[in-house]
Write a protein that holds these residues in place. Structure first.
Motif, mmCIF file in Angstrom:
data_model
loop_
_atom_site.group_PDB
_atom_site.id
_atom_site.type_symbol
_atom_site.label_atom_id
_atom_site.label_comp_id
_atom_site.label_asym_id
_atom_site.label_seq_id
_atom_site.Cartn_x
_atom_site.Cartn_y
_atom_site.Cartn_z
ATOM 1 N N PRO A 19 0.828 -1.207 0.000
ATOM 2 C CA PRO A 19 0.000 0.000 0.000
ATOM 3 C C PRO A 19 0.860 1.254 0.000
ATOM 4 O O PRO A 19 2.038 1.219 0.365
ATOM 5 N N ILE A 20 0.249 2.342 -0.424
ATOM 6 C CA ILE A 20 0.971 3.618 -0.479
ATOM 7 C C ILE A 20 0.857 4.285 0.890
ATOM 8 O O ILE A 20 -0.131 4.961 1.197
ATOM 9 N N THR A 21 1.864 4.081 1.715
ATOM 10 C CA THR A 21 1.859 4.641 3.070
ATOM 11 C C THR A 21 2.954 5.683 3.248
ATOM 12 O O THR A 21 3.147 6.197 4.345
ATOM 13 N N THR A 22 3.695 5.963 2.185
ATOM 14 C CA THR A 22 4.773 6.958 2.225
ATOM 15 C C THR A 22 4.524 7.981 1.119
ATOM 16 O O THR A 22 3.465 7.983 0.491
ATOM 17 N N PRO A 25 7.631 9.226 -4.277
ATOM 18 C CA PRO A 25 8.983 8.791 -4.680
ATOM 19 C C PRO A 25 9.464 7.572 -3.913
ATOM 20 O O PRO A 25 10.059 6.659 -4.479
ATOM 21 N N ALA A 26 9.188 7.533 -2.594
ATOM 22 C CA ALA A 26 9.613 6.379 -1.791
ATOM 23 C C ALA A 26 8.866 5.120 -2.217
ATOM 24 O O ALA A 26 9.451 4.026 -2.262
ATOM 25 N N TRP A 27 7.574 5.246 -2.532
ATOM 26 C CA TRP A 27 6.802 4.082 -2.977
ATOM 27 C C TRP A 27 7.313 3.570 -4.319
ATOM 28 O O TRP A 27 7.461 2.361 -4.519
ATOM 29 N N ARG A 28 7.611 4.484 -5.220
ATOM 30 C CA ARG A 28 8.149 4.054 -6.527
ATOM 31 C C ARG A 28 9.473 3.323 -6.347
ATOM 32 O O ARG A 28 9.723 2.293 -6.987
ATOM 33 N N ASP A 29 10.315 3.840 -5.471
ATOM 34 C CA ASP A 29 11.590 3.165 -5.200
ATOM 35 C C ASP A 29 11.351 1.778 -4.600
ATOM 36 O O ASP A 29 12.072 0.816 -4.917
ATOM 37 N N GLN A 30 10.353 1.680 -3.725
ATOM 38 C CA GLN A 30 10.021 0.388 -3.120
ATOM 39 C C GLN A 30 9.620 -0.616 -4.201
ATOM 40 O O GLN A 30 10.082 -1.770 -4.200
ATOM 41 N N LEU A 31 8.796 -0.204 -5.138
ATOM 42 C CA LEU A 31 8.360 -1.110 -6.206
ATOM 43 C C LEU A 31 9.538 -1.561 -7.069
ATOM 44 O O LEU A 31 9.637 -2.742 -7.441
ATOM 45 N N ARG A 32 10.449 -0.647 -7.374
ATOM 46 C CA ARG A 32 11.620 -1.032 -8.182
ATOM 47 C C ARG A 32 12.480 -2.033 -7.427
ATOM 48 O O ARG A 32 13.032 -2.974 -8.019
ATOM 49 N N VAL A 60 -0.829 2.802 -11.836
ATOM 50 C CA VAL A 60 0.449 3.503 -11.718
ATOM 51 C C VAL A 60 1.586 2.503 -11.483
ATOM 52 O O VAL A 60 2.646 2.583 -12.110
ATOM 53 N N ALA A 61 1.357 1.535 -10.593
ATOM 54 C CA ALA A 61 2.397 0.543 -10.290
ATOM 55 C C ALA A 61 2.832 -0.205 -11.536
ATOM 56 O O ALA A 61 4.018 -0.511 -11.712
ATOM 57 N N ALA A 62 1.879 -0.493 -12.410
ATOM 58 C CA ALA A 62 2.203 -1.255 -13.628
ATOM 59 C C ALA A 62 3.078 -0.475 -14.589
ATOM 60 O O ALA A 62 3.747 -1.071 -15.441
ATOM 61 N N THR A 63 3.085 0.866 -14.471
ATOM 62 C CA THR A 63 3.956 1.665 -15.343
ATOM 63 C C THR A 63 5.362 1.805 -14.770
ATOM 64 O O THR A 63 6.281 2.206 -15.480
ATOM 65 N N ILE A 64 5.529 1.474 -13.486
ATOM 66 C CA ILE A 64 6.830 1.653 -12.820
ATOM 67 C C ILE A 64 7.723 0.435 -13.015
ATOM 68 O O ILE A 64 8.937 0.556 -13.174
ATOM 69 N N THR A 65 7.125 -0.756 -12.992
ATOM 70 C CA THR A 65 7.888 -1.986 -13.193
ATOM 71 C C THR A 65 7.128 -2.879 -14.167
ATOM 72 O O THR A 65 5.972 -2.627 -14.501
#
Length: 275
Positions: A19-22, A25-32, A60-65
């Motif tokens: 979940p997006i709890t931050t 930018p931090a969430w995107r880094d987490q997904l990567r 959004v998550a699907a566009t990051i990874t």
């Protein structure tokens, strides 16, 4: 044995409830980081007003990874069946087949949540009829050339019967201090003649309890003492051994953890994913 047929030994895969709890930018880094560690699927809970809605978040998550994305899980009473199916089908199209629809009848406390939202609380039997309606509408929207995978979170006999009929993946809703023996009995009684993938929701890793996956009063020591399958050790070697045991002895091949445990279990995932 599992409900009428010998369970298939499937390759292992691993999902993370993230979940997006931050901040973003931090969430995107987490997904990567999850993608680099070998996890297969980013999962989003369905808890109104706690975080962004699962559909937009997963898009959004699907566009990051390049990872798969999924709901863990849609609560059937929260929205009309056709709207849930339309969102799921849309995510399947927009991610080019990387979306998995997880669905159930809601977390513990769903009655309070529905009252807060001004929505009716249907009886449990009706909630499972809603799940059936969602899947039927999804199959109609998908048409003959698309099959959005459906994961069902099930507890009682009616839920298990519906999952045996319709689900691609099944996860069993169980008390977090349920013993290993009781969970094994639950899985063995499931009629899995269609060969659905069996998933295990693991909210407690070491002394850590995953947000959105277990209640705030969860006691890791009590979960561990019960020999519950809701627990995994944080030591990578011990966790890897236990994961393989659960696949070989029970048939679980898809393991879902919380994002906070992903770092500790990254070596396990790197070693076992796809094996």
């Amino acid at each position: 044995m599992t409900g009428g047929s010998t369970h298939e030994i499937r390759p292992l895969r691993f999902g993370v409830v993230a979940p997006i709890t931050t901040d973003m930018p931090a969430w995107r880094d987490q997904l990567r980081g999850l993608a680099d560690s070998g996890f297969s699927t980013v999962l989003m809970p369905d808890v109104p007003q706690w975080q962004p809605a699962p559909g937009p978040a997963l898009a959004v998550a699907a566009t990051i990874t390049g990872l798969r994305v999924g709901t863990w899980v849609y609560a059937s009473p929260v929205r009309p069946a056709w709207i849930t199916a339309w969102e799921a089908h849309s995510l399947s199209v927009l991610t080019e087949g990387r979306f998995e629809m997880g669905i159930g009848t809601g977390r513990p406390g769903i009655a309070d949540q529905l009252r807060e939202l001004g929505l009716p609380l249907p009886p449990e039997g009706q909630r499972w009829s809603q799940v059936r309606d969602v899947v039927a509408a999804l199959r109609e929207l998908d048409g003959p050339d698309r099959h959005t995978p459906v994961a069902m979170a099930v507890r009682g006999p009616k839920a298990q019967a519906l999952a045996a009929e319709l689900a691609d993946t099944v996860t069993f809703v169980m008390p977090q201090i349920e013993t290993r023996a009781a969970t094994v009995q639950r899985v063995e009684s499931f009629d899995n003649r269609r060969g659905a993938e069996l998933a295990l929701h693991v909210p407690v890793v070491g002394d850590s309890v995953a947000a959105f996956m277990a209640g705030p009063d969860t006691d890791p020591a009590a979960v561990r003492a019960a020999d519950s399958l809701a627990f995994l050790p944080s030591d990578p070697a011990a966790a890897a051994e236990e994961i393989q045991r659960r696949r070989e002895e029970i048939g679980f091949s898809y393991f879902v953890f919380g994002a906070d445990a992903a770092g500790a279990l990254a070596p396990v995932v790197a070693e076992l994913a796809g094996r």
